[in-house]
Design an enzyme around this catalytic site. Structure first.
Site, PDB file in Angstrom:
ATOM      1  N   ASP A 217      -7.407  -6.818   1.102  1.00  0.00           N
ATOM      2  CA  ASP A 217      -8.500  -6.213   0.371  1.00  0.00           C
ATOM      3  C   ASP A 217      -9.729  -6.351   1.255  1.00  0.00           C
ATOM      4  O   ASP A 217      -9.907  -7.381   1.919  1.00  0.00           O
ATOM      5  CB  ASP A 217      -8.713  -6.899  -0.972  1.00  0.00           C
ATOM      6  CG  ASP A 217      -9.503  -5.988  -1.901  1.00  0.00           C
ATOM      7  OD1 ASP A 217      -9.122  -4.810  -2.054  1.00  0.00           O
ATOM      8  OD2 ASP A 217     -10.510  -6.438  -2.471  1.00  0.00           O
ATOM      9  N   SER A 218     -10.530  -5.304   1.304  1.00  0.00           N
ATOM     10  CA  SER A 218     -11.623  -5.322   2.268  1.00  0.00           C
ATOM     11  C   SER A 218     -12.810  -4.544   1.748  1.00  0.00           C
ATOM     12  O   SER A 218     -12.711  -3.823   0.748  1.00  0.00           O
ATOM     13  CB  SER A 218     -11.149  -4.725   3.593  1.00  0.00           C
ATOM     14  OG  SER A 218     -10.767  -3.380   3.404  1.00  0.00           O
TER      15      SER A 218
ATOM     16  N   THR B 149       0.852  -1.184   0.000  1.00  0.00           N
ATOM     17  CA  THR B 149       0.000   0.000   0.000  1.00  0.00           C
ATOM     18  C   THR B 149       0.891   1.238   0.000  1.00  0.00           C
ATOM     19  O   THR B 149       2.013   1.191   0.498  1.00  0.00           O
ATOM     20  CB  THR B 149      -0.926   0.036   1.236  1.00  0.00           C
ATOM     21  OG1 THR B 149      -1.756   1.203   1.174  1.00  0.00           O
ATOM     22  CG2 THR B 149      -0.146   0.070   2.534  1.00  0.00           C
TER      23      THR B 149
HETATM   24  P1  IMP Z   1      -9.616  -1.108   0.795  1.00  0.00           P
HETATM   25  O1  IMP Z   1      -9.381  -2.448   1.346  1.00  0.00           O
HETATM   26  O2  IMP Z   1      -8.798  -0.052   1.415  1.00  0.00           O
HETATM   27  O3  IMP Z   1      -9.559  -1.105  -0.716  1.00  0.00           O
HETATM   28  O4  IMP Z   1     -11.107  -0.725   1.208  1.00  0.00           O
HETATM   29  C1  IMP Z   1     -12.185  -0.734   0.327  1.00  0.00           C
HETATM   30  C2  IMP Z   1     -13.344   0.052   0.852  1.00  0.00           C
HETATM   31  O5  IMP Z   1     -14.074  -0.747   1.778  1.00  0.00           O
HETATM   32  C3  IMP Z   1     -13.025   1.324   1.600  1.00  0.00           C
HETATM   33  O6  IMP Z   1     -12.889   2.410   0.730  1.00  0.00           O
HETATM   34  C4  IMP Z   1     -14.261   1.483   2.475  1.00  0.00           C
HETATM   35  O7  IMP Z   1     -15.297   2.045   1.727  1.00  0.00           O
HETATM   36  C5  IMP Z   1     -14.610   0.037   2.797  1.00  0.00           C
HETATM   37  N1  IMP Z   1     -13.981  -0.378   4.060  1.00  0.00           N
HETATM   38  C6  IMP Z   1     -12.994  -1.289   4.211  1.00  0.00           C
HETATM   39  N2  IMP Z   1     -12.655  -1.412   5.510  1.00  0.00           N
HETATM   40  C7  IMP Z   1     -13.437  -0.540   6.181  1.00  0.00           C
HETATM   41  C8  IMP Z   1     -13.521  -0.185   7.557  1.00  0.00           C
HETATM   42  O8  IMP Z   1     -12.795  -0.664   8.441  1.00  0.00           O
HETATM   43  N3  IMP Z   1     -14.420   0.758   7.856  1.00  0.00           N
HETATM   44  C9  IMP Z   1     -15.221   1.341   6.931  1.00  0.00           C
HETATM   45  N4  IMP Z   1     -15.168   1.059   5.653  1.00  0.00           N
HETATM   46  C10 IMP Z   1     -14.288   0.114   5.253  1.00  0.00           C
END
Ligand code: IMP
Length: 204
Positions: A74-75, A8
Site C-alpha cells: 500500500d502506498s 493485485t
Molecule cells: P496504491 O498503492 O496503488 O493504492 O497507490 C495509491 C495512490 O498513491 C496512487 O493512486 C497514487 O496516487 C499514489 N502513488 C503511489 N505510488 C506512487 C508512485 O510511485 N508515483 C506516483 N503516485 C503514487
C-alpha cells in the site's frame, strides 16, 4: 517452481514486482502471479487508515484465499506540511478513485502559498508478506523529494509529475522505469522484504 501471489489485479504491478525481485526469482525459482489467476476471489475493501494496515489486509486475505505465500503493498504520497496527507487517501484526493491529474491539481492548489523550502514530501510504501500459517512481515520504503509548482514529465503515474526527486533536478515522471525502480519507495520496500522472503521460504 514455487508460486507466490501478489495481491493485485493490476498486471503492470505484477510486471513491476517481477523486475524488482528478478534476482530472488531466479535464485529461488519463484513464479509471481497476480490475483488475475484467481478470478473468483472477492476484492478486499481497504478499511485501514495506515499503509501498514491496508498492506496487511490485502496480503492476509490473499494468503488465506489462495493457500500461497502472498505479497501486497500500500502506498501513497505524504506531504510534510499537510501532516502526511494525502497518505492512504492519495488515490482519491480529488474525490473519486484514480483521477491522477485531478488529484495532483487539488494538492498543488492546497499548497500554492507554501514556500519552496517547506514543500518536502515523500512517496511511501509498506510491503507485506503473509504466509498461509499466519506469519506477517512488513517493510517500509520511502522516496523523498520536493513538490514542484507545475507538473513535468510523461512517465509514471499518480503524483510522479510533481515530485522532484531528492538529489536530482527531475520529477519522478522524468525518470525512466529502471531509474525509478532503483530508488522508488516500492523498490526499497520489496527489496528489503526479499531478505525475509528468502529466509521464511527456506523454513516453510
Ligand atoms: P496504491 O498503492 O496503488 O493504492 O497507490 C495509491 C495512490 O498513491 C496512487 O493512486 C497514487 O496516487 C499514489 N502513488 C503511489 N505510488 C506512487 C508512485 O510511485 N508515483 C506516483 N503516485 C503514487
Amino acid at each position: 517452481m514455487r508460486r507466490i501471489v501478489l495481491a493485485t489485479r493490476n498486471g503492470h504491478k505484477v510486471r513491476e514486482l517481477q523486475t524488482i525481485l528478478a534476482d530472488l526469482i531466479d535464485e529461488l525459482d519463484l513464479e509471481i502471479v497476480g490475483l488475475g489467476e484467481f478470478p473468483d476471489l472477492p476484492d478486499v475493501v481497504e478499511t485501514g487508515v495506515t499503509f501498514a494496515q491496508n498492506a496487511t489486509l490485502k496480503a492476509v486475505a490473499a494468503a488465506e484465499a489462495t493457500g500461497l505465500p502472498a505479497l501486497a503493498d500500500d502506498s501513497g504520497l505524504a506531504v510534510n506540511v499537510l501532516g502526511g496527507s494525502p497518505g492512504v487517501f492519495s488515490a482519491r484526493w480529488a474525490g473519486t478513485h484514480g483521477q491522477d491529474r485531478a488529484n495532483l491539481e487539488v494538492l498543488l492548489g492546497q499548497i500554492t502559498d507554501v514556500p519552496d523550502e517547506q514543500r518536502s514530501a515523500a512517496f511511501v510504501c509498506v510491503a507485506a508478506l503473509a504466509l498461509p500459517g499466519g506469519t506477517v512481515v512488513l517493510r517500509r520504503g520511502q522516496m523523498p523529494g520536493t513538490l514542484a509548482r507545475e507538473p513535468r514529465g510523461d512517465n509514471g503515474f499518480g503524483y510522479d509529475p510533481i515530485l522532484v526527486v531528492d538529489g536530482d533536478t527531475r520529477t519522478a515522471a522524468e525518470l525512466t522505469f529502471e531509474e525509478k525502480n532503483a530508488i522508488s519507495h516500492r523498490g526499497k520496500a520489496f527489496r528489503s522484504l526479499s531478505a525475509d522472503l528468502r529466509e521464511l521460504l527456506a523454513r516453510s
